[in-house]
Write an enzyme that holds these catalytic residues in place. Structure first.
Site, PDB file in Angstrom:
ATOM      1  N   SER A  59      34.825 -16.998   0.468  1.00 30.65           N
ATOM      2  CA  SER A  59      35.906 -17.623   1.238  1.00 30.65           C
ATOM      3  C   SER A  59      37.293 -17.382   0.660  1.00 30.65           C
ATOM      4  CB  SER A  59      35.664 -19.137   1.362  1.00 30.65           C
ATOM      5  OG  SER A  59      35.787 -19.765   0.102  1.00 30.65           O
ATOM      6  N   ASP A  78      40.546 -26.582   5.835  1.00 33.26           N
ATOM      7  CA  ASP A  78      39.338 -27.198   5.275  1.00 33.26           C
ATOM      8  C   ASP A  78      39.017 -28.599   5.799  1.00 33.26           C
ATOM      9  OD1 ASP A  78      38.871 -24.981   3.725  1.00 33.26           O
ATOM     10  OD2 ASP A  78      39.781 -25.819   1.920  1.00 33.26           O
ATOM     11  N   HIS A  96      39.803 -23.311  -3.151  1.00 36.87           N
ATOM     12  CA  HIS A  96      40.631 -22.873  -2.022  1.00 36.87           C
ATOM     13  C   HIS A  96      42.116 -23.025  -2.345  1.00 36.87           C
ATOM     14  CE1 HIS A  96      37.358 -23.135   1.350  1.00 36.87           C
ATOM     15  NE2 HIS A  96      37.209 -22.096   0.543  1.00 36.87           N
TER      16      HIS A  96
END
Length: 184
Positions: free
Chosen positions: A62, A127, A101
């Site tokens: 990701s 998210d 992230h």
């Protein structure tokens, strides 16, 4: 010639039988010292970095191209404010595995509290779908650490050992054999 002979382990069985209690105790003490040293290093890193988990492995794609699956990240967690563009590792209530992230938005409230929104670089949406039900923003308490450096693909062994548990036991078995064969 048997399998033990071809692997160079023919003397292993006899060596284990000949090991007296003192030698066995010494081996166990040495192993205990190695384990306790690793734990002390880990705790020391926790204190120095201010992070409950100073090292994490990237488990998915990701964050590509910034980080790839298997990259080993080094984290810190100082009291400086979170900024847009910073890569953070956070934990969601009810989930065991932390997520790596990037911060894409900040929401500053009138009382001085700052909340933020994250997204994986390789993901098409933010998210919010990963957060706890009803949670729209992360807060400082959700942060495990901030990425400060990495080693590419070093964490793949951790991923393989979790995906293939037999590999983990095979590696542990080989290490045990190595210690027994090279104990002198």
């Amino acid at each position: 010639m048997g399998l033990m002979d071809s692997l160079g382990l023919s003397g292993l069985a006899g060596g284990v039988q000949r090991m007296d209690k003192r030698q066995f105790l010494f081996q166990m003490l040495s192993f205990g010292m190695i384990v306790s040293s690793a734990l002390m290093i880990w705790k020391g890193l926790m204190v120095v970095t201010g992070s409950e988990s100073p090292i994490v492995v990237v488990l998915s794609g990701s964050m590509e191209p910034a980080f790839h699956r298997g990259d080993l990240l080094f984290l810190t967690n100082q009291d400086e404010p979170v900024r847009v563009g910073e890569i953070v590792v956070f934990k969601i209530e009810g989930r065991d595995i932390p997520i790596v992230h990037r911060v894409i938005k900040l929401h500053e409230q009138s009382n001085g509290t700052v909340k933020f929104l994250t997204k994986g670089d390789n993901n098409s949406v933010d998210d919010r779908g990963l957060y706890a039900p009803g949670q729209l923003w992360l807060t400082k308490k959700d942060i495990v650490g901030r990425a400060r450096g990495f080693l590419p693909y070093v964490g793949m062994i951790t991923i393989y050992m979790n995906e293939y548990p037999k590999l983990k036991y095979g590696i542990l078995g080989l290490l045990a054999l190595y210690v027994l064969v090279h104990r002198e």
